[in-house]
Design a protein around this motif. Structure first.
Motif, mmCIF file in Angstrom:
data_model
loop_
_atom_site.group_PDB
_atom_site.id
_atom_site.type_symbol
_atom_site.label_atom_id
_atom_site.label_comp_id
_atom_site.label_asym_id
_atom_site.label_seq_id
_atom_site.Cartn_x
_atom_site.Cartn_y
_atom_site.Cartn_z
ATOM 1 N N ILE A 44 -43.164 1.281 39.633
ATOM 2 C CA ILE A 44 -42.518 0.738 40.951
ATOM 3 C C ILE A 44 -43.557 0.684 42.415
ATOM 4 O O ILE A 44 -43.745 2.156 42.889
ATOM 5 C CB ILE A 44 -41.078 1.854 41.305
ATOM 6 C CG1 ILE A 44 -40.601 1.898 40.053
ATOM 7 C CG2 ILE A 44 -40.088 1.115 42.211
ATOM 8 C CD1 ILE A 44 -39.207 3.271 39.558
ATOM 9 N N THR A 60 -43.909 -4.447 42.654
ATOM 10 C CA THR A 60 -43.019 -4.510 41.755
ATOM 11 C C THR A 60 -41.278 -3.794 42.103
ATOM 12 O O THR A 60 -40.787 -3.660 43.342
ATOM 13 C CB THR A 60 -43.591 -4.076 40.529
ATOM 14 O OG1 THR A 60 -43.673 -3.047 41.611
ATOM 15 C CG2 THR A 60 -45.288 -4.286 40.204
ATOM 16 N N ASP A 61 -40.818 -4.362 40.880
ATOM 17 C CA ASP A 61 -39.322 -3.921 41.652
ATOM 18 C C ASP A 61 -39.080 -2.398 40.750
ATOM 19 O O ASP A 61 -40.426 -2.357 39.648
ATOM 20 C CB ASP A 61 -38.433 -5.293 40.383
ATOM 21 C CG ASP A 61 -38.590 -5.311 39.465
ATOM 22 O OD1 ASP A 61 -39.220 -4.645 38.676
ATOM 23 O OD2 ASP A 61 -37.479 -5.735 38.478
ATOM 24 N N PRO A 62 -37.992 -2.301 40.212
ATOM 25 C CA PRO A 62 -38.215 -0.612 39.850
ATOM 26 C C PRO A 62 -37.878 -0.784 38.202
ATOM 27 O O PRO A 62 -38.355 0.128 38.163
ATOM 28 C CB PRO A 62 -36.477 -0.254 39.876
ATOM 29 C CG PRO A 62 -35.762 -1.428 40.875
ATOM 30 C CD PRO A 62 -36.532 -2.524 41.038
ATOM 31 N N GLU A 63 -38.619 -2.871 38.137
ATOM 32 C CA GLU A 63 -39.358 -1.956 36.693
ATOM 33 C C GLU A 63 -40.432 -2.682 35.832
ATOM 34 O O GLU A 63 -40.625 -2.642 35.580
ATOM 35 C CB GLU A 63 -37.907 -2.849 35.751
ATOM 36 C CG GLU A 63 -36.543 -2.753 35.285
ATOM 37 C CD GLU A 63 -35.830 -3.849 35.104
ATOM 38 O OE1 GLU A 63 -36.152 -4.759 34.701
ATOM 39 O OE2 GLU A 63 -34.426 -3.502 34.584
#
Length: 146
Positions: A44, A60-63
């Protein structure tokens, strides 16, 4: 050649130049996931920028997923705390680019903690040692070779 034909040819030439520029300098969107090599988990907040133009980038996002508009033959700089920075060339055809970052091993030989500040008794919430107690404890550690 008549003036009317010259004007037609001129506009046809301009149209051709605009179209070929759009075809050859076309930006496209690449996307993918950034994972760690050792834990195989999504990372993340990884920073992904374009080399030479670090103002353009994403995180990047939480995934662990990202998406970025790039031109062909550009290089991405992928960086994250605790991981080795990677430079990856944008693929010409594929629009999905999954990235795996290697951990950066850093051994700390010594850790020095310092703290400075003035506090009143009423505003201070925490624990503290007197400097004489701290010096005595450090002296004992040195004498015992800890």
């Amino acid at each position: 050649m008549k003036t009317r034909e010259k004007v037609k040819l001129f506009f046809l030439f301009i149209f051709y130049c605009v179209i070929t520029q759009q075809v050859f300098a076309q930006k496209r969107t690449i996307s993918g996931t950034v994972t760690s090599a050792d834990e195989k988990e999504a990372l993340i907040g990884v920073s992904i920028t374009i080399k030479g133009n670090e103002a353009i980038g994403t995180i990047t996002d939480p995934e662990g997923k990202y998406s970025l508009q790039v031109e062909p033959d550009q290089t991405l700089i992928v960086s994250y705390i605790g991981m080795k920075t990677a430079e990856i060339r944008v693929p010409r055809k594929n629009s999905i680019l999954n990235i795996v970052l290697e951990p950066e091993s850093m051994n700390l030989d010594e850790v020095v903690v310092t703290g400075y500040g003035n506090f009143t008794k009423s505003s201070f919430t925490g624990s503290a040692n007197r400097s004489s107690d701290l010096i005595q404890m450090m002296f004992q550690m040195v004498m015992l070779d800890i």
